[in-house]
Design a protein around this motif. Structure first.
Motif, PDB file in Angstrom:
ATOM      1  N   PRO A  15      62.366  28.628  49.901  1.00 27.21           N
ATOM      2  CA  PRO A  15      62.229  27.733  48.750  1.00 27.21           C
ATOM      3  C   PRO A  15      62.995  26.426  48.964  1.00 27.21           C
ATOM      4  CG  PRO A  15      62.881  29.951  48.072  1.00 27.21           C
ATOM      5  CD  PRO A  15      63.023  29.898  49.560  1.00 27.21           C
ATOM      6  N   ARG A  16      62.566  25.369  48.302  1.00 24.92           N
ATOM      7  CA  ARG A  16      63.269  24.093  48.401  1.00 24.92           C
ATOM      8  C   ARG A  16      64.571  24.109  47.617  1.00 24.92           C
ATOM      9  NH1 ARG A  16      59.575  18.938  47.457  1.00 24.92           N
ATOM     10  NH2 ARG A  16      61.530  18.022  48.212  1.00 24.92           N
ATOM     11  N   ASP A  17      64.586  24.818  46.499  1.00 20.21           N
ATOM     12  CA  ASP A  17      65.787  24.885  45.661  1.00 20.21           C
ATOM     13  C   ASP A  17      66.907  25.599  46.416  1.00 20.21           C
ATOM     14  OD1 ASP A  17      67.296  24.907  43.062  1.00 20.21           O
ATOM     15  OD2 ASP A  17      67.090  27.061  43.407  1.00 20.21           O
ATOM     16  N   PRO A  18      68.100  24.997  46.515  1.00 17.64           N
ATOM     17  CA  PRO A  18      69.185  25.612  47.301  1.00 17.64           C
ATOM     18  C   PRO A  18      69.591  26.998  46.815  1.00 17.64           C
ATOM     19  CG  PRO A  18      69.701  23.322  46.774  1.00 17.64           C
ATOM     20  CD  PRO A  18      68.480  23.677  45.990  1.00 17.64           C
ATOM     21  N   VAL A  19      69.571  27.219  45.503  1.00 19.93           N
ATOM     22  CA  VAL A  19      69.957  28.520  44.964  1.00 19.93           C
ATOM     23  C   VAL A  19      68.942  29.580  45.364  1.00 19.93           C
ATOM     24  CG1 VAL A  19      70.326  29.859  42.861  1.00 19.93           C
ATOM     25  CG2 VAL A  19      71.271  27.539  43.046  1.00 19.93           C
ATOM     26  N   ALA A  20      67.672  29.276  45.162  1.00 15.57           N
ATOM     27  CA  ALA A  20      66.617  30.222  45.531  1.00 15.57           C
ATOM     28  C   ALA A  20      66.616  30.460  47.037  1.00 15.57           C
ATOM     29  CB  ALA A  20      65.262  29.691  45.078  1.00 15.57           C
ATOM     30  N   ARG A  21      66.830  29.400  47.802  1.00 19.02           N
ATOM     31  CA  ARG A  21      66.849  29.527  49.261  1.00 19.02           C
ATOM     32  C   ARG A  21      67.970  30.463  49.714  1.00 19.02           C
ATOM     33  NH1 ARG A  21      66.312  24.467  50.340  1.00 19.02           N
ATOM     34  NH2 ARG A  21      68.477  23.905  50.814  1.00 19.02           N
ATOM     35  N   ALA A  22      69.138  30.337  49.081  1.00 17.72           N
ATOM     36  CA  ALA A  22      70.257  31.215  49.437  1.00 17.72           C
ATOM     37  C   ALA A  22      69.944  32.669  49.108  1.00 17.72           C
ATOM     38  CB  ALA A  22      71.524  30.771  48.710  1.00 17.72           C
ATOM     39  N   HIS A  23      69.288  32.911  47.972  1.00 14.87           N
ATOM     40  CA  HIS A  23      68.915  34.282  47.603  1.00 14.87           C
ATOM     41  C   HIS A  23      67.914  34.866  48.602  1.00 14.87           C
ATOM     42  CE1 HIS A  23      71.109  34.884  43.914  1.00 14.87           C
ATOM     43  NE2 HIS A  23      70.626  33.776  43.367  1.00 14.87           N
ATOM     44  N   VAL A  24      66.932  34.066  49.006  1.00 17.12           N
ATOM     45  CA  VAL A  24      65.924  34.547  49.962  1.00 17.12           C
ATOM     46  C   VAL A  24      66.575  34.852  51.305  1.00 17.12           C
ATOM     47  CG1 VAL A  24      63.897  33.867  51.318  1.00 17.12           C
ATOM     48  CG2 VAL A  24      63.946  33.472  48.840  1.00 17.12           C
ATOM     49  N   ARG A  25      67.461  33.974  51.744  1.00 18.22           N
ATOM     50  CA  ARG A  25      68.159  34.236  53.012  1.00 18.22           C
ATOM     51  C   ARG A  25      69.005  35.507  52.923  1.00 18.22           C
ATOM     52  NH1 ARG A  25      69.478  28.051  54.086  1.00 18.22           N
ATOM     53  NH2 ARG A  25      68.066  27.611  55.806  1.00 18.22           N
ATOM     54  N   ALA A  26      69.647  35.718  51.777  1.00 13.86           N
ATOM     55  CA  ALA A  26      70.468  36.922  51.610  1.00 13.86           C
ATOM     56  C   ALA A  26      69.612  38.182  51.688  1.00 13.86           C
ATOM     57  CB  ALA A  26      71.219  36.868  50.287  1.00 13.86           C
ATOM     58  N   LEU A  27      68.456  38.151  51.036  1.00 12.39           N
ATOM     59  CA  LEU A  27      67.548  39.293  51.103  1.00 12.39           C
ATOM     60  C   LEU A  27      67.109  39.553  52.542  1.00 12.39           C
ATOM     61  CD1 LEU A  27      65.377  38.524  47.952  1.00 12.39           C
ATOM     62  CD2 LEU A  27      66.655  40.644  48.320  1.00 12.39           C
ATOM     63  N   ALA A  28      66.720  38.497  53.232  1.00 14.18           N
ATOM     64  CA  ALA A  28      66.269  38.641  54.615  1.00 14.18           C
ATOM     65  C   ALA A  28      67.383  39.178  55.504  1.00 14.18           C
ATOM     66  CB  ALA A  28      65.767  37.292  55.140  1.00 14.18           C
TER      67      ALA A  28
END
Length: 213
Positions: free
Chosen positions: A83-96
């Motif tokens: 995601p472009r949004d930094p918060v959403a991007r951090a959550h996606v990276r954490a899941l991965a």
């Protein structure tokens, strides 16, 4: 592009998913890691870490599935896997990373071989090891999914992300070892949604040229 990979490798599977999601053509080059081909011959000269996957593109060689996928996301921005949004991007990276850095490293082929060959575990003990760490890791993954946007179809939102690229191969391998997925409602819903998509089906190990029963 050339992708050196093994059909059962979770890390290779992640990259195949990303390539198909982005519609990027690539040459499939099999490396039979169960047989040890990654340690010998031409591939050993190509790959510094002698691991799959290895992506060749524009004269460069890239290893490590997460780095490869982020590279693909940068050179082919759509569809975006982060995601472009930094918060959403951090959550996606954490899941991965919960899968790529927590579950997978202690359950990959070389670890399982070490358990059997060096520590002399029998097949059932090895499988118990695998199932324990997969279950524990996916329970944590399920708890993290509670932070996903309401109504998410996939791990995060309405389109597949890096997290889904990691989740699907882990579930596939877990199924081979008869892991317990009961109660992992959000996790399995995301997996099932992914498997309805052509990109995930095309990346599936059974569709690979080097696939074996």
């Amino acid at each position: 592009m050339k992708l050196h990979n093994y059909f059962r490798s979770s890390a290779s599977f992640r990259v195949r998913i990303a390539l198909h999601l982005k519609g990027l053509a690539f040459d499939y080059i099999p490396v039979h890691i169960a047989r040890g081909d990654h340690h010998t011959g031409p591939f050993a000269q190509l790959s510094a870490d002698r691991l799959v996957p290895l992506l060749e593109d524009e004269g460069e060689r890239f290893s490590q599935s997460m780095a490869i996928i982020e590279y693909l996301d940068e050179i082919q921005p759509q569809p975006a896997l982060l995601p472009r949004d930094p918060v959403a991007r951090a959550h996606v990276r954490a899941l991965a990373q919960s899968i790529a850095c927590e579950i997978h490293p202690i359950n990959n082929l070389r670890v399982l071989k070490y358990l059997v060959k060096e520590l002399k575990l029998d097949e059932e003990a090895k499988n118990r090891w695998y199932r324990h760490w997969v279950r524990e890791g996916l329970e944590a993954f399920e708890r993290q999914l509670a932070q996903s946007p309401a109504g998410s179809t996939y791990c995060w939102g309405s389109t597949p992300t890096l997290a889904d690229c990691c989740l699907v191969p882990q579930i596939f391998n877990g199924q081979r070892f008869d892991c317990d997925f009961s109660g992992l409602t959000r996790t399995m819903a995301a997996f099932e949604a992914c498997m309805k998509l052509d990109a995930f089906q095309r990346a599936h190990p059974s569709q690979c040229p080097d696939a074996q029963a």
